[in-house]
Scaffold this active site. Structure first.
Site, PDB file in Angstrom:
ATOM      1  N   LYS A  13       0.833  -1.205   0.000  1.00 47.96           N
ATOM      2  CA  LYS A  13       0.000   0.000   0.000  1.00 47.96           C
ATOM      3  C   LYS A  13       0.871   1.259   0.000  1.00 47.96           C
ATOM      4  O   LYS A  13       0.613   2.192  -0.771  1.00 47.96           O
ATOM      5  CB  LYS A  13      -0.925  -0.020   1.222  1.00 47.96           C
ATOM      6  N   SER A  14       1.912   1.274   0.832  1.00 47.89           N
ATOM      7  CA  SER A  14       2.762   2.475   0.916  1.00 47.89           C
ATOM      8  C   SER A  14       3.392   2.789  -0.443  1.00 47.89           C
ATOM      9  O   SER A  14       3.432   3.946  -0.876  1.00 47.89           O
ATOM     10  CB  SER A  14       3.896   2.242   1.920  1.00 47.89           C
ATOM     11  N   ARG A  18       2.709   6.013  -3.230  1.00 44.92           N
ATOM     12  CA  ARG A  18       3.856   6.821  -3.685  1.00 44.92           C
ATOM     13  C   ARG A  18       4.061   6.714  -5.187  1.00 44.92           C
ATOM     14  O   ARG A  18       4.542   7.650  -5.830  1.00 44.92           O
ATOM     15  CB  ARG A  18       5.115   6.389  -2.923  1.00 44.92           C
ATOM     16  N   GLY A 108      -4.649   8.044   5.864  1.00 43.51           N
ATOM     17  CA  GLY A 108      -3.693   8.937   6.524  1.00 43.51           C
ATOM     18  C   GLY A 108      -2.471   9.188   5.650  1.00 43.51           C
ATOM     19  O   GLY A 108      -1.938  10.299   5.614  1.00 43.51           O
ATOM     20  N   ARG A 136      -7.695  12.036  13.353  1.00 40.04           N
ATOM     21  CA  ARG A 136      -6.269  11.713  13.492  1.00 40.04           C
ATOM     22  C   ARG A 136      -5.415  12.989  13.504  1.00 40.04           C
ATOM     23  O   ARG A 136      -5.746  13.969  12.842  1.00 40.04           O
ATOM     24  CB  ARG A 136      -5.843  10.770  12.362  1.00 40.04           C
ATOM     25  N   GLN A 182       5.394   9.097   7.321  1.00 41.78           N
ATOM     26  CA  GLN A 182       4.456  10.058   6.729  1.00 41.78           C
ATOM     27  C   GLN A 182       4.958  11.485   6.925  1.00 41.78           C
ATOM     28  O   GLN A 182       4.898  12.304   5.998  1.00 41.78           O
ATOM     29  CB  GLN A 182       3.063   9.855   7.328  1.00 41.78           C
ATOM     30  N   ASP A 360       2.251  -1.515  11.817  1.00 42.22           N
ATOM     31  CA  ASP A 360       0.940  -1.918  11.297  1.00 42.22           C
ATOM     32  C   ASP A 360       0.631  -3.386  11.569  1.00 42.22           C
ATOM     33  O   ASP A 360      -0.504  -3.831  11.388  1.00 42.22           O
ATOM     34  CB  ASP A 360       0.875  -1.660   9.781  1.00 42.22           C
ATOM     35  N   ARG A 441      -7.298  -3.257   9.850  1.00 38.56           N
ATOM     36  CA  ARG A 441      -6.377  -4.251  10.419  1.00 38.56           C
ATOM     37  C   ARG A 441      -6.957  -4.907  11.677  1.00 38.56           C
ATOM     38  O   ARG A 441      -6.658  -6.059  11.969  1.00 38.56           O
ATOM     39  CB  ARG A 441      -5.003  -3.633  10.689  1.00 38.56           C
TER      40      ARG A 441
END
Ligand code: S3P
Length: 482
Positions: A13-14, A18, A108, A136, A182, A360, A441
């Site tokens: 996902k990260s 990107r 996020g 958040r 982040q 995570d 999660r």
């Protein structure tokens, strides 16, 4: 029912987020293969379309719209994963002002990384998201971006919606109190829009996908300490646990410093292939370790040391795992991981610089702790309270329904290992209700516990799994052998 077979879980996902952001900022075309299609990453695509990026999604070689993707996600997520690719025609940083509020759902990562890009270029933009995201903390990006010269307005000075008045940034040397990829990425991405010195220091190295992908697009980056991938590959290939842990200690026992150098142009005409997400694989790893007779092979897994904290834990708990086919793909370490059922797992202490490397995975790792031989503990993990939900509170409150000995701390929890038989006895005739507070999660963790105990629970908003892993239930059913 044991878990069996080869599983290629969806892509990271990260890196998927990107890949859209950096290819949109690049000059030239980028082809992205094996993109993760999930609600979070689609919010990144939608935001960049509004900023004028030319993103084309192909499925079975036919161009489809984002709306088509949302419907395919419901009816055939596997085909979407396997038979799609994306082509982005980069804007060479020339994003246009969005003509509406950017709604970023639950994501996020999109919010914090995008805030840096907008602060660098856009006169006026407003960001918001769902109930979870709007609660958040966002002052962690407001503070450095204001130091760089942007104006950032937040509700109660810390929450979304966020208004950004950007442009004309100056340099920064920012010492962050938390190891957050982040925050680091937000500053580095904003830094692409100035030629001044831009530098971030964090207490320990957080995930480095922004740095790796920027380098892939030929941006000059300085890093200290630097990860030597070849040495890690040697450790994985030779099953050299001592070498692995000595490399880890060397890198993660000190501050991390990252700086942008002179060349900040992103050069496109590239092809990106995204490896499988170790955070998604974690659910299957834990399932296979806990369900008798299981044996699975997880293919193409991202083994980047900034993300391999779960591997440290598995090695320390003496889980039955082995690596195959370890190699470099697109500037990332990738390999296959074989996992076999392991009774008698050792208890574990998770703390310090290990935390950002598995942040995570802590919800699902709580299940390994639950069935380990003794007391396990998680410390220094206060950040868990500000993820998609307050994960410390939800892990503890959901698990306490199972008659488990669990103690909650401000920065973690302690669990006393217990047998399956004992838990089954404790929940006999009980209706279990899992609270998720929209946290994918947490939902997937308790879906795995259902399979480990061979029991059914009731879930609040189980659909939130689509945030990161829309095909989760399909893979789970497919690999559970009767
Ligand atoms: C992410 C960084 C981590 C992680 C999140 C994804 C990223 O957050 O928990 O799921 O892609 O940069 P923090 O940077 O807040 O620790």
């Amino acid at each position: 029912m044991p878990l069996k077979g080869e599983i290629r879980v969806p892509s990271d996902k990260s890196i998927s987020h990107r890949s859209i952001m950096l290819s949109s900022l690049a000059k030239g075309k980028t082809k992205i293969k094996k993109f993760l299609f999930s609600e979070d990453t689609l919010h990144t695509i939608l935001a960049f379309l509004r900023l004028g990026s030319n993103i084309k999604i192909f499925h079975r070689n036919k161009k489809i719209s984002v709306k088509d993707v949302f419907s395919l996600l419901k009816i055939n997520p596997i085909s979407l994963e396997e038979e799609s690719y994306i082509v982005v025609e980069g804007l060479d940083k020339n994003l246009k002002e969005p003509d509406d509020v950017l709604y970023l759902g639950n994501s996020g990562t999109t919010t914090r990384l995008l805030s840096g890009i907008l602060a660098g270029k856009i006169n006026y933009a407003v960001l918001t998201g769902d109930d979870s995201l709007r609660n958040r903390p966002m002052e962690r990006v407001k503070i450095p971006l204001e130091k760089m010269g942007a104006k950032i307005f937040l509700r109660q000075n810390r929450l979304l919606p966020m208004t950004i008045l950007g442009g004309n940034l100056k340099g920064i040397s920012y010492k962050s109190k938390i190891a957050s990829a982040q925050v680091k990425s937000c500053i580095l991405l904003a830094g692409l829009f100035t030629q001044d010195k831009v530098e971030v220091i964090e207490p320990t190295k957080s995930r480095d996908h922004t740095e790796r992908l920027l380098r892939f697009f030929e941006v000059d980056i300085e890093e200290n300490p630097k990860i030597e991938d070849e040495k890690f590959i040697e450790a994985y290939k030779n099953r050299d646990i001592n070498l692995y842990f000595s490399l880890i200690n060397k890198i993660f026992s000190k501050e991390n410093k990252v700086a942008l150098k002179e060349d900040r142009e992103l050069k496109g005409n590239k092809e990106i292939f995204i490896p499988a997400d170790i955070s998604s694989a974690a659910f299957f790893i834990v399932g296979a370790l806990l369900i008798e007779n299981s044996e699975i092979l997880l293919k193409d897994l991202l083994l980047n040391p900034t993300r391999s904290g779960i591997i440290d834990v598995l090695l320390k708990m003496e889980a039955n795992i082995s690596f195959e086919n370890v190699r470099i793909l697109n500037g990332e370490i990738v390999g296959d991981l074989r996992v076999k059922y392991t009774p008698n797992l050792k208890p574990i202490k998770i703390e310090g610089s290990l935390i950002p490397r598995l942040i995570d995975e802590i919800p699902i790792l709580s299940l390994l702790m639950l069935f380990a031989n003794g007391k396990s503990i998680v410390k220094d993990a206060k950040e868990l309270r500000v993820k998609e939900s307050d994960r410390i509170s939800l892990i503890c409150s959901n698990l306490s329904q199972f008659g488990v000995n669990i103690e909650e701390f401000e920065d973690g929890f302690e669990i006393e290992g217990i047998s399956k038989e004992k838990i089954l006895k404790n929940i006999e005739n009980k209706n279990i209700f899992i609270k998720t507070f929209l946290d994918h999660r947490i939902a997937m963790t308790f879906k795995i516990l259902e399979k480990v105990l061979n029991k059914k629970f009731n879930f609040e908003n189980e659909e939130c799994i689509k945030t990161s892993f829309p095909s989760f239930n399909i893979y789970l059913d497919k690999h559970l052998e009767d």
